[in-house]
Scaffold this motif. Sequence first.
Motif, PDB file in Angstrom:
ATOM      1  N   UNK A 192      43.785  23.696  22.259  1.00 59.56           N
ATOM      2  CA  UNK A 192      43.414  22.811  23.367  1.00 59.56           C
ATOM      3  C   UNK A 192      42.344  21.811  22.922  1.00 59.56           C
ATOM      4  N   UNK A 193      41.373  22.281  22.135  1.00 55.10           N
ATOM      5  CA  UNK A 193      40.299  21.388  21.686  1.00 55.10           C
ATOM      6  C   UNK A 193      40.825  20.310  20.748  1.00 55.10           C
ATOM      7  N   UNK A 194      41.607  20.715  19.751  1.00 52.40           N
ATOM      8  CA  UNK A 194      42.149  19.725  18.812  1.00 52.40           C
ATOM      9  C   UNK A 194      43.124  18.784  19.509  1.00 52.40           C
ATOM     10  N   UNK A 195      43.926  19.331  20.444  1.00 58.63           N
ATOM     11  CA  UNK A 195      44.853  18.476  21.181  1.00 58.63           C
ATOM     12  C   UNK A 195      44.130  17.491  22.076  1.00 58.63           C
ATOM     13  N   UNK A 196      43.041  17.938  22.699  1.00 59.55           N
ATOM     14  CA  UNK A 196      42.267  17.033  23.565  1.00 59.55           C
ATOM     15  C   UNK A 196      41.639  15.914  22.745  1.00 59.55           C
ATOM     16  N   UNK A 197      41.043  16.250  21.604  1.00 52.95           N
ATOM     17  CA  UNK A 197      40.426  15.223  20.759  1.00 52.95           C
ATOM     18  C   UNK A 197      41.471  14.225  20.268  1.00 52.95           C
ATOM     19  N   UNK A 198      42.638  14.743  19.867  1.00 55.76           N
ATOM     20  CA  UNK A 198      43.704  13.867  19.377  1.00 55.76           C
ATOM     21  C   UNK A 198      44.151  12.885  20.456  1.00 55.76           C
ATOM     22  N   UNK A 199      44.317  13.387  21.681  1.00 56.92           N
ATOM     23  CA  UNK A 199      44.841  12.532  22.745  1.00 56.92           C
ATOM     24  C   UNK A 199      43.785  11.647  23.385  1.00 56.92           C
ATOM     25  N   UNK A 200      42.526  12.062  23.349  1.00 55.23           N
ATOM     26  CA  UNK A 200      41.476  11.236  23.948  1.00 55.23           C
ATOM     27  C   UNK A 200      40.976  10.162  22.988  1.00 55.23           C
ATOM     28  N   UNK A 201      40.856  10.474  21.708  1.00 55.44           N
ATOM     29  CA  UNK A 201      40.276   9.542  20.744  1.00 55.44           C
ATOM     30  C   UNK A 201      41.301   8.693  20.009  1.00 55.44           C
ATOM     31  N   UNK A 202      42.504   9.217  19.790  1.00 50.62           N
ATOM     32  CA  UNK A 202      43.466   8.497  18.966  1.00 50.62           C
ATOM     33  C   UNK A 202      44.666   7.979  19.763  1.00 50.62           C
ATOM     34  N   UNK A 203      45.414   8.864  20.372  1.00 49.12           N
ATOM     35  CA  UNK A 203      46.607   8.394  21.088  1.00 49.12           C
ATOM     36  C   UNK A 203      46.264   7.788  22.443  1.00 49.12           C
ATOM     37  N   UNK A 204      45.072   8.094  22.965  1.00 54.97           N
ATOM     38  CA  UNK A 204      44.623   7.573  24.266  1.00 54.97           C
ATOM     39  C   UNK A 204      45.600   7.926  25.382  1.00 54.97           C
ATOM     40  N   UNK A 205      45.978   9.194  25.439  1.00 53.85           N
ATOM     41  CA  UNK A 205      46.902   9.653  26.475  1.00 53.85           C
ATOM     42  C   UNK A 205      46.266  10.686  27.406  1.00 53.85           C
ATOM     43  N   UNK A 206      44.946  10.584  27.600  1.00 50.61           N
ATOM     44  CA  UNK A 206      44.250  11.505  28.499  1.00 50.61           C
ATOM     45  C   UNK A 206      44.717  11.404  29.940  1.00 50.61           C
ATOM     46  N   UNK A 207      44.980  10.178  30.405  1.00 55.44           N
ATOM     47  CA  UNK A 207      45.455  10.001  31.786  1.00 55.44           C
ATOM     48  C   UNK A 207      46.822  10.631  31.988  1.00 55.44           C
ATOM     49  N   UNK A 208      47.641  10.575  30.967  1.00 60.57           N
ATOM     50  CA  UNK A 208      48.974  11.186  31.082  1.00 60.57           C
ATOM     51  C   UNK A 208      48.852  12.699  31.238  1.00 60.57           C
ATOM     52  N   UNK A 209      47.934  13.301  30.468  1.00 61.90           N
ATOM     53  CA  UNK A 209      47.743  14.752  30.574  1.00 61.90           C
ATOM     54  C   UNK A 209      47.258  15.119  31.973  1.00 61.90           C
ATOM     55  N   UNK A 210      46.319  14.325  32.507  1.00 61.00           N
ATOM     56  CA  UNK A 210      45.838  14.599  33.862  1.00 61.00           C
ATOM     57  C   UNK A 210      46.963  14.483  34.894  1.00 61.00           C
ATOM     58  N   UNK A 211      47.799  13.449  34.747  1.00 61.63           N
ATOM     59  CA  UNK A 211      48.922  13.292  35.659  1.00 61.63           C
ATOM     60  C   UNK A 211      49.899  14.445  35.576  1.00 61.63           C
ATOM     61  N   UNK A 212      50.189  14.875  34.333  1.00 60.57           N
ATOM     62  CA  UNK A 212      51.125  15.980  34.121  1.00 60.57           C
ATOM     63  C   UNK A 212      50.588  17.280  34.711  1.00 60.57           C
ATOM     64  N   UNK A 213      49.325  17.612  34.432  1.00 59.21           N
ATOM     65  CA  UNK A 213      48.759  18.869  34.929  1.00 59.21           C
ATOM     66  C   UNK A 213      48.597  18.828  36.443  1.00 59.21           C
ATOM     67  N   UNK A 214      48.168  17.686  36.965  1.00 63.13           N
ATOM     68  CA  UNK A 214      48.046  17.568  38.422  1.00 63.13           C
ATOM     69  C   UNK A 214      49.400  17.677  39.102  1.00 63.13           C
ATOM     70  N   UNK A 215      50.402  17.031  38.519  1.00 60.35           N
ATOM     71  CA  UNK A 215      51.743  17.113  39.075  1.00 60.35           C
ATOM     72  C   UNK A 215      52.313  18.509  38.980  1.00 60.35           C
ATOM     73  N   UNK A 216      52.014  19.206  37.878  1.00 58.03           N
ATOM     74  CA  UNK A 216      52.515  20.582  37.722  1.00 58.03           C
ATOM     75  C   UNK A 216      51.927  21.476  38.815  1.00 58.03           C
ATOM     76  N   UNK A 217      50.625  21.304  39.079  1.00 59.94           N
ATOM     77  CA  UNK A 217      50.007  22.107  40.133  1.00 59.94           C
ATOM     78  C   UNK A 217      50.609  21.757  41.493  1.00 59.94           C
ATOM     79  N   UNK A 218      50.855  20.470  41.735  1.00 64.05           N
ATOM     80  CA  UNK A 218      51.392  20.040  43.030  1.00 64.05           C
ATOM     81  C   UNK A 218      52.806  20.567  43.253  1.00 64.05           C
TER      82      UNK A 218
END
Length: 312
Positions: A192-218
């Motif tokens: 989770x830590x390495x994946x978060x750093x990869x997506x927040x600093x390099x791929x810049x897909x943090x918003x996508x992860x939030x949308x996916x997790x929020x949608x999964x909960x919904x």
Amino acid sequence: MTELRIREDGAAEGAGAAVPTTSAPPPKDVRITALRRFAAAITVLNIAGYAVLGFEPAVLAPLAALATAYGMELGLEYLDARLNGRRARFLGRPAAFVDFLLPAHITALAVSMLLYSGATVWPVVYGVVIALASKTVLRVRIGPGRRHVLNPSNFGIAATLVTFTWVGIAPPYHFTENVFGVWDWILPAIIITTGSLLNLKLTRRGWLILGWLGGFAAQGLLRVLLLDAAPVAVLAPVTGLAFVLFTFYMVTDPATTPSKPRNQVLFGLAVAAGYGLLTAAHISFGLFFALVAVCAVRGLYLYVNAMRGDRR
């Protein structure tokens, strides 16, 4: 072949996109950095998986997948270069050769790691072939360049599941089968830590992860309220390492997902909604089929936009 470039300001563009006319130095291309770290991470996970964690597919599976991916990627690039009268991208420095093969390397290990076909290797090879073929065939013109629209690894896995109905997804337990005690927490925390750093600093897909997790909960809450689903059953997939890998290393593929924050959130919500509908319809492997469907719809939208641009 056009590849996606990710600029430091978070914007994404095809290789043929407009070049800035200012005298400022060009933005640093962090795509190679992301690819190298992703390739290193999935390689270490596969080695650790067979040596320690408890991966159960045949050891020959990742080796056959890698051989297929390398050969196919080099062959397709050679043909494309010959047809278009240009130099093949893998020629030149050894580092350029290695960097060229990184996407195929990642696809091969992802397909072989997530599919489970017992001691039979051919379904894994089939999945890799379909994955890489989709990058070449299913492309949409964006600006002067062309870009593939389907997540290659995910599409190869989904196609294999449909073609070979006796093949399944690797059971979640085999990612941590031989891990005990505090390592039950440390291993997911590392991923989770390495994946978060990869997506927040390099791929810049943090918003996508939030949308996916929020949608999964919904979607889970709606299934509990409307379909009388058991809350534990709805949330159980979140506890598996396969879900963690899908969240941080599959659904966030920068080449086949939007770059704008709002569109990233919508993309994540759409995948979650598709998963919820498929699961409610008692269709297995909803994660992978939902991502294929959302990527296909986005690809069709990009294609229609490109056609409209031609008519103007």
